[in-house]
Design a protein around this motif. Structure first.
Motif: not given
Length: 107
Positions: A67-76
């Motif tokens: 899975e790829l999980k997007a984070q708040m700070n544009m990181r994944v």
């Protein structure tokens, strides 16, 4: 005393590869092995079989991504199929997604 073990590792077994203090390590589902390849050398040899760069010091095997999980700070966060998580660095994001897309359309 540490014993040096050797064994053949196939690229398909590797979840990701990381360089730590100028040494290169291959992370498998349940073990870590030091390998003699550098990152670029590994990419040149095995980049076509599913390895993409996700940061300056790391390559991931896209076939072991759960899975790829997007984070708040544009990181994944990249979640591997053994539950381990690694970061997709922002500066590698575009290339990484292009590679994923190319591999998906190939199969």
């Amino acid at each position: 005393e540490e014993t040096e073990k050797e064994r053949m590792i196939t690229p398909g077994e590797i979840l990701y590869i990381e360089v730590v203090e100028r040494k290169t390590y291959a992370y498998l589902k349940d073990s870590v092995w030091r390998i003699t390849y550098g990152l670029q050398q590994f990419m040149d040899e095995f980049g076509t079989v599913g390895f993409a760069r996700n940061s300056k010091s790391m390559l991931v095997n896209i076939y072991h991504i759960k899975e790829l999980k997007a984070q708040m700070n544009m990181r994944v966060n990249i979640v591997m199929d053994n539950g381990e998580q690694v970061i997709l660095n922002r500066s590698y994001k575009n290339e990484f997604y292009k590679y994923l897309e190319k591999k998906v359309t190939e199969s």
